[in-house]
Design an enzyme around this catalytic site. Structure first.
Site, mmCIF file in Angstrom:
data_model
loop_
_atom_site.group_PDB
_atom_site.id
_atom_site.type_symbol
_atom_site.label_atom_id
_atom_site.label_comp_id
_atom_site.label_asym_id
_atom_site.label_seq_id
_atom_site.Cartn_x
_atom_site.Cartn_y
_atom_site.Cartn_z
ATOM 1 C CG ASP A 86 7.582 -4.470 6.010
ATOM 2 O OD1 ASP A 86 7.921 -3.878 5.007
ATOM 3 O OD2 ASP A 86 6.824 -5.277 5.544
ATOM 4 N N GLY A 134 0.739 -1.234 -0.091
ATOM 5 C CA GLY A 134 -0.019 -0.044 0.110
ATOM 6 C C GLY A 134 0.769 1.327 -0.049
ATOM 7 N NE ARG A 169 6.126 -8.608 1.860
ATOM 8 C CZ ARG A 169 6.341 -7.258 2.540
ATOM 9 N NH1 ARG A 169 5.763 -6.679 3.758
ATOM 10 N NH2 ARG A 169 7.354 -6.505 1.926
ATOM 11 C CG ASP A 196 1.165 -8.089 7.089
ATOM 12 O OD1 ASP A 196 0.846 -8.714 7.896
ATOM 13 O OD2 ASP A 196 1.444 -6.870 6.717
ATOM 14 C CG ASP A 211 -1.137 9.224 2.325
ATOM 15 O OD1 ASP A 211 -0.346 8.611 2.498
ATOM 16 O OD2 ASP A 211 -1.646 10.375 2.940
ATOM 17 C CE LYS A 237 7.724 1.123 4.969
ATOM 18 N NZ LYS A 237 8.111 0.224 5.756
#
Length: 631
Positions: free
Chosen positions: A351, A156, A254, A341, A189, A177
């Protein structure tokens, strides 16, 4: 240039619509790509990067929906595909914050402070321009978040750029990212801000220099574009600068990538977008194993089916994950969001969100303010990783029978974790010659002593590197060791009860009156810990600072006696004591960092950057390479 490209794309789309309305053919996709490429600036410093985007050839890519270019980012379910085409959204006046020379060297690049290099990095690593051969896309995956299946998630706020092949024969996936919205952005967004981006950039590189498997960060680029964020979730949002991090890894696939086939979950009712598409699961397994586990693929080329190959793959993923989390525990790293995830299929730390390193040792430390139940506390990380592997095993069925996957997990995870954890802890304690059965107990007692005295995790291990081998020299060492322990006020704060006394009383009454219901609620462990806190708090309330100092000294003298006895066993049969001691010091210094990325270090870099000074972020990254492990 970015605005010109966007305008050009819009003109092409409008022209295409007019052509269709009069019955004429649209330009071919190849011609459209050629026109778009012609609008991109030509790189110089980055000109040597060669892309070969194997993932997009090997795995299904969603056919873009019809319409203008911005339809690519329209939130939607993405069934039957592993990737969706995407396009970075331009930023206003991108500016380089920092480069990581060691990370960029993986790509054959040499970081430089030359103005041209920094300008090019800002242009291409912000997403305002695309490198020749880059094919931006967003990856589709699902996930169990805080133990509940959340359905489709996906990239996202990140975009796959492509895979760079180097002269050394290596292949690295590049990802931006914070580059803007994708089909998986839901109501968000697709942007990241300066503070979170600096944290990810710095921690990715700090973890690498600590010797922990991790994705890398090559660049951090901020801009004058802004988004509104409620930093403290207190109803006081503010504008923050949009920022992008260039991430580098062999792959960003992942555990959750394999959960896109999950049928409706019995608890949440959510399903993956590609239920029933076992053909894609087979494609993903073939791609992942052949690309990232080639030795397993080669060992099973003659198999009549792929079950044994897939079993060997899951076994290796289990081992890598166990070793990774063992490394975390040995440096006091807390991930904070260990959802499926956020678990790499190749055993990397991935992440970086609300992560943190332990200051005072606290097994129940929670670094994520939204983790109210303490699911991802420091001490629970190994078992959470094992739970996530269980979900991966379920996601691989029928290509890996679940019973076989569960048997592998039961056989491998705990033993591999304990083996690697103790191996690392022995090095941290300088136990380099022989292994003793009681070593695990020695480590556990050390951590217990650190907890009781409020000792700093990193500092304690580093100080143990200077523990004197002669008993006569111990007094000064114990004084230095206890001086870095928590004060009485700090300990009282650390052990303060977490439950309202009335709630605790009600839970205890329920445990007595209806133990079956109490067990069903699943709060027994929490109540037990709370009772321990209450008891410890009561003891602390009765202590004076002098009594605390005396108690801490007793705790440490007791453990250090055991440690010295263990070192005496280590010395038995040593001919050259000086050489043994020198080697022991070398190994301890190599495994006990003097510095970790504590929150205040990252915060200093963030505050300086928010005031326009990027030197601290760059310097902190450089220092991570130089002094994380003092030899």
């Amino acid at each position: 240039m970015a605005s010109l490209r966007a305008a050009f794309g819009a003109s092409l789309a409008a022209a295409g619509t007019r052509l269709q309305s009069v019955g004429l053919a649209l330009p071919s996709p190849a011609l459209w790509s050629a026109w778009a490429a012609a609008m991109e600036p030509t790189p110089r410093w980055l000109a040597a990067l060669r892309f070969d985007n194997r993932a997009l050839r090997a795995l299904p890519v969603e056919t873009p929906p019809p319409g203008p270019e911005d339809v690519l980012s329209t939130p939607r379910p993405v069934p039957g595909a592993c990737f969706s085409r995407a396009r970075p959204a331009p930023l206003r006046r991108p500016r380089l914050v920092a480069l990581s020379g060691p990370a960029l060297s993986l790509l054959g690049l040499e970081a430089s402070e030359e103005a041209e290099v920094e300008a090019e990095a800002a242009l291409f690593f912000s997403g305002n321009a695309l490198l020749p051969g880059a094919e931006p896309a967003a990856h589709c995956y699902c996930g169990h978040q805080f133990g509940q299946f959340a359905g489709q998630l996906g990239d996202g706020a990140a975009m796959y750029l492509g895979e760079v092949c180097t002269a050394a024969g290596e292949r690295w996936e590049l990802q931006l990212k914070g580059a803007g919205p994708t089909p998986f952005s839901r109501q968000a967004d697709g942007r990241k801000v300066l503070r979170s981006s600096i944290r990810e950039f710095l921690c990715s590189e700090a973890m690498f220099h600590l010797g922990i498997p991790t994705t890398r960060a090559g660049a951090c680029v901020t801009s004058e574009s802004t988004v509104i964020r409620d930093v403290f979730y207190d109803g006081n949002p503010k504008y923050e600068k949009c920022t992008v991090v260039l991430r580098i890894a062999p792959t960003f696939i992942r555990f959750g990538s394999f959960e896109i086939f999950k049928p409706p979950d019995e608890y949440t009712g959510r399903a993956g977008p590609s239920v029933g598409r076992n053909d894609i699961r087979v494609q993903m397994l073939d791609y992942v194993i052949s690309s990232f586990y080639p030795e397993i693929q080669a060992a099973h080329t003659s198999d009549s089916d792929n079950i044994q190959r897939n079993a060997a793959f899951f076994r290796e993923v289990t081992r890598r994950t166990a070793r990774m989390v063992a490394e975390w525990q040995c440096v006091g790293f807390c991930h904070g969001v260990l959802n499926t995830d956020n678990m790499s299929i190749v055993g990397l730390t991935i992440d970086y969100g609300p992560f943190g390193f332990l200051d005072r040792y606290d097994p129940d430390h929670v670094c994520n303010a939204s983790d109210n139940a303490g699911r991802y506390t420091y001490s629970k990380q190994p078992q959470v990783c094992k739970w996530n592997l269980q979900k991966l095993a379920e996601a691989l069925e029928p290509e890996l029978p679940l019973a076989l996957g569960e048997a592998i997990l039961a056989e491998e995870f705990d033993s591999e974790f304990q083996r690697h954890y103790l191996q690392k802890m022995r090095k941290k304690l300088g136990l380099i010659r022989v292994e003793q059965e009681e070593d695990g107990t020695l480590v556990a007692k050390l951590l217990e002593t650190m907890h009781l005295t409020g000792a700093d995790f990193t500092n304690t291990f580093y100080m143990l590197s200077s523990f004197p081998t002669e008993p006569s020299d111990s007094a000064e060492f114990i004084t230095r060791l206890t001086s870095q322990c928590a004060s009485l006020e700090e300990l009282r704060l650390a052990f303060r009860p977490q439950m309202d006394p009335r709630q605790l009383s009600m839970m205890l009454m329920l445990a007595q009156s209806n133990p079956q219901l109490f067990a069903l609620i699943g709060t027994q462990a929490n109540v037990t810990k709370e009772l321990e806190r209450v008891e410890q708090q009561s003891r602390l309330e009765q202590l004076s600072p002098a009594e605390l100092q005396s108690r801490n000294t007793d705790h440490w003298e007791t453990w250090l006696q055991k440690y010295r006895a263990r070192l005496d066993k280590e010395k038995e049969g040593v001919g050259d004591t000086a050489a043994w001691q020198a080697e022991r010091m070398r190994i301890m210094h190599a495994n006990n960092p003097k510095y970790v990325l504590r929150n205040y270090i990252a915060q200093n870099a963030i505050e300086a950057a928010e005031n326009g000074d990027f030197s601290e972020a760059s310097a902190t990254c450089s220092e991570a390479a130089r002094v994380s492990l003092l030899q």
